[in-house]
Scaffold this motif. Structure first.
Motif, short mmCIF file in Angstrom:
data_model
loop_
_atom_site.label_atom_id
_atom_site.label_comp_id
_atom_site.label_asym_id
_atom_site.label_seq_id
_atom_site.Cartn_x
_atom_site.Cartn_y
_atom_site.Cartn_z
N VAL A 54 3.81 0.55 5.18
CA VAL A 54 3.19 0.43 3.86
C VAL A 54 3.23 1.82 3.23
O VAL A 54 2.74 2.79 3.80
N THR A 55 3.84 1.90 2.05
CA THR A 55 3.95 3.18 1.35
C THR A 55 3.35 3.01 -0.05
O THR A 55 3.76 2.11 -0.79
N VAL A 56 2.40 3.86 -0.37
CA VAL A 56 1.73 3.82 -1.67
C VAL A 56 2.09 5.09 -2.41
O VAL A 56 1.76 6.20 -1.98
N SER A 57 2.75 4.94 -3.53
CA SER A 57 3.17 6.09 -4.32
C SER A 57 2.10 6.43 -5.36
O SER A 57 1.41 5.54 -5.86
N SER A 58 1.99 7.71 -5.68
CA SER A 58 0.96 8.15 -6.63
C SER A 58 1.49 8.10 -8.06
O SER A 58 2.66 7.89 -8.30
N GLY A 103 5.70 -2.76 2.48
CA GLY A 103 6.68 -2.29 1.52
C GLY A 103 6.14 -1.14 0.70
O GLY A 103 5.22 -0.43 1.11
N LEU A 104 6.73 -0.96 -0.46
CA LEU A 104 6.38 0.15 -1.36
C LEU A 104 5.62 -0.40 -2.56
O LEU A 104 6.03 -1.39 -3.18
N VAL A 105 4.53 0.27 -2.92
CA VAL A 105 3.71 -0.17 -4.05
C VAL A 105 3.13 1.07 -4.72
O VAL A 105 2.93 2.11 -4.06
N GLN A 106 2.85 0.96 -5.99
CA GLN A 106 2.22 2.07 -6.70
C GLN A 106 0.73 2.10 -6.43
O GLN A 106 0.12 1.07 -6.10
N SER A 107 0.16 3.26 -6.61
CA SER A 107 -1.28 3.41 -6.45
C SER A 107 -2.02 2.42 -7.35
O SER A 107 -1.65 2.23 -8.52
#
Length: 126
Positions: free
Chosen positions: A122-126, A10-14
């Motif tokens: 898996v997406t990691v946002s900055s 899923g999507l998660v923050q750095s």
């Protein structure tokens, strides 16, 4: 027939964490090796971690200390990912190798694995 079914991602923050799961069903093999790989856009699939039949583990340098691979008695393999970075963004795949990791004690090439999961983003946002 062997099936690998993935879940998690899923999507998660750095700096955040995620856990991926991979359920192995069907025929299993004594001493088999499980691996996690990932494929980022425009890049080749790369090795992430390995869990060998003897319980030993191996990690790619960039994830060592942040990721943990494990396996439970119900043949589910996990990849716990902590301190995630934007560079960890990729589609993650679990894989099964019918044999042990080989003479080098690590099977880090895609072609060394026989069965693959469907992949999970898996997406990691900055």
């Amino acid at each position: 027939q062997v099936q690998l079914v993935q879940s998690g991602g899923g999507l998660v923050q750095s700096g955040g964490s995620l856990r991926l799961s991979c359920l192995v069903s069907g025929r299993t093999f004594s001493g088999y090796t499980m691996g996690w790989f990932r494929e980022a856009p425009g890049k080749a699939r790369e090795f992430v971690a390995q869990f060998a039949g003897d319980g030993s583990t191996w990690y790619q340098d960039s994830v060592r200390g942040r990721f943990t691979i494990s396996r439970d008695v119900r043949n589910t393999v996990y990849l716990q990912m902590n301190s995630l970075k934007p560079d960890d963004t990729a589609v993650y795949y679990c894989a099964l190798r019918r044999l042990g990791p080989g003479p080098e004690n690590v099977a880090c090439r895609s072609r060394e694995y026989d069965y693959w999961g469907q992949g999970t983003q898996v997406t990691v946002s900055s």
